[in-house]
Enzyme design. Structure first.
Site, PDB file in Angstrom:
ATOM      1  CB  SER A  80      39.005 -33.671  49.526  1.00 13.83           C
ATOM      2  OG  SER A  80      39.599 -32.397  49.413  1.00 13.83           O
ATOM      3  CE1 TYR A 113      42.945 -33.571  48.584  1.00 22.89           C
ATOM      4  CE2 TYR A 113      44.195 -35.515  49.168  1.00 22.89           C
ATOM      5  CZ  TYR A 113      43.248 -34.568  49.485  1.00 22.89           C
ATOM      6  OH  TYR A 113      42.586 -34.608  50.699  1.00 22.89           O
TER       7      TYR A 113
HETATM    8  C1  GCO Z   1      45.573 -28.534  50.228  1.00 19.72           C
HETATM    9  C2  GCO Z   1      44.987 -29.204  51.442  1.00 19.72           C
HETATM   10  C3  GCO Z   1      43.596 -29.755  51.108  1.00 19.72           C
HETATM   11  C4  GCO Z   1      42.952 -30.250  52.381  1.00 19.72           C
HETATM   12  C5  GCO Z   1      41.681 -30.995  52.192  1.00 19.72           C
HETATM   13  C6  GCO Z   1      40.606 -30.064  51.778  1.00 19.72           C
HETATM   14  O1  GCO Z   1      46.738 -28.774  49.927  1.00 19.72           O
HETATM   15  O2  GCO Z   1      44.814 -27.769  49.597  1.00 19.72           O
HETATM   16  O3  GCO Z   1      45.814 -30.251  51.906  1.00 19.72           O
HETATM   17  O4  GCO Z   1      43.746 -30.757  50.136  1.00 19.72           O
HETATM   18  O5  GCO Z   1      43.817 -31.107  53.037  1.00 19.72           O
HETATM   19  O6  GCO Z   1      41.824 -32.053  51.294  1.00 19.72           O
HETATM   20  O7  GCO Z   1      39.410 -30.816  51.692  1.00 19.72           O
END
Ligand code: GCO
Length: 263
Positions: free
Chosen positions: A147, A160
């Site tokens: 990501s 995340y």
């Molecule tokens: C957020 C988004 C990001 C994108 C993606 C970016 O909440 O900022 O969901 O996480 O989904 O992962 O690469």
């Protein structure tokens, strides 16, 4: 012929999750390039069946299995079953993932652990289950869905981002250990794409939506099928000397500090 190197005919690809969103878009691209597509789901058989119908509509005869990619025992037994029923897994895309948008001070440990388990530990578990066959065959492709949060943080997505940052380094570590077996391990780093996962962020007039449009040089959200070329490249013979790289498909967002908001 260079285009022949992108041909995945005769290859079997397992894309974890891939019942919707970016995973499905990548799996469709791999299928269109000739690979046999295998996906999994965990929440419900109905979701898997609906996804298989979606693949069918796109002319791709995909196969689905219901198991939990965070459970090592389930993964070991299902990878064995898939390889028995579908043939050796030549291409592994660790796509399954979740996000929880909660400020750190409000995030219970259990929520943190669920994100880390799904987004970072499961790619470790699934890769280990698949790589032994790849080592025996002296050939394989492993692609982790990272990501832009592998590189940058933002409010409320600490778990995340920590997982995706770790996944970038797991990609490089696996590449280091397994390149000698002719196994290429790389990552794909999507920027901001129009999916169900980002739907809450893409509300017209929403400041975050305007922020992303302004922060992304391409000036728009990505469309899921725009990941197809990158995943086919990393899954194909065309990337046989590419190891430990994260290929960002982000409209340029990571290339720039951005520009002042329009006055
Ligand atoms: C957020 C988004 C990001 C994108 C993606 C970016 O909440 O900022 O969901 O996480 O989904 O992962 O690469």
């Amino acid at each position: 012929m260079i285009l022949d190197k992108f041909n995945l005919k005769g290859k079997t690809a397992f894309i974890s999750g891939a019942t919707h969103g970016l995973g499905m878009a990548m799996a469709k691209a791999l299928g269109e390039a000739g690979a046999t597509i295998v996906i999994n789901g965990h929440s419900s058989q109905e979701k898997i069946d609906d996804a298989l119908k979606e693949y069918q509509k796109a002319g791709i005869h995909a196969h689905g299995y219901r198991f939990n990619v965070t459970d090592e025992k389930e993964v070991e037994s299902y990878i064995q079953r898939i390889e028995k029923e579908m043939g050796a897994i030549d291409i592994l895309v660790n796509n399954a993932g979740i996000i929880k948008r909660i400020p750190i001070v409000e995030m219970p440990l259990s929520e943190w652990e669920e994100v880390i388990r799904t987004d970072l530990t499961s790619p470790f578990i699934v890769s280990k289950a698949v790589v032994s066959g790849m080592i025996r065959r002296k050939k394989g492709k492993i692609i982790h869905v990272c990501s832009m949060m592998s590189e940058l943080g933002r409010d409320t997505v600490a778990a995340y981002a920590a997982a995706k940052g770790g996944l970038k380094m797991l990609t490089r570590s696996m590449a280091t250990e397994w390149a000698k077996h002719n196994i290429q391990v790389n990552g794909i780093g999507p920027g901001y794409f129009a999916t169900s996962q980002t739907a809450p962020l893409r509300v017209a007039g929403n400041s975050f939506h305007e922020f992303i449009l302004n922060r992304t040089p391409a000036g728009r959200w990505g469309e899921p099928d725009e990941l197809g070329g990158a995943v086919v490249f990393l899954a194909s013979d065309a990337s046989d000397f590419v190891n430990g790289q994260i290929l960002y498909v982000d409209g340029g967002i990571l290339a720039t500090i951005g520009k002042p908001m329009e006055e």
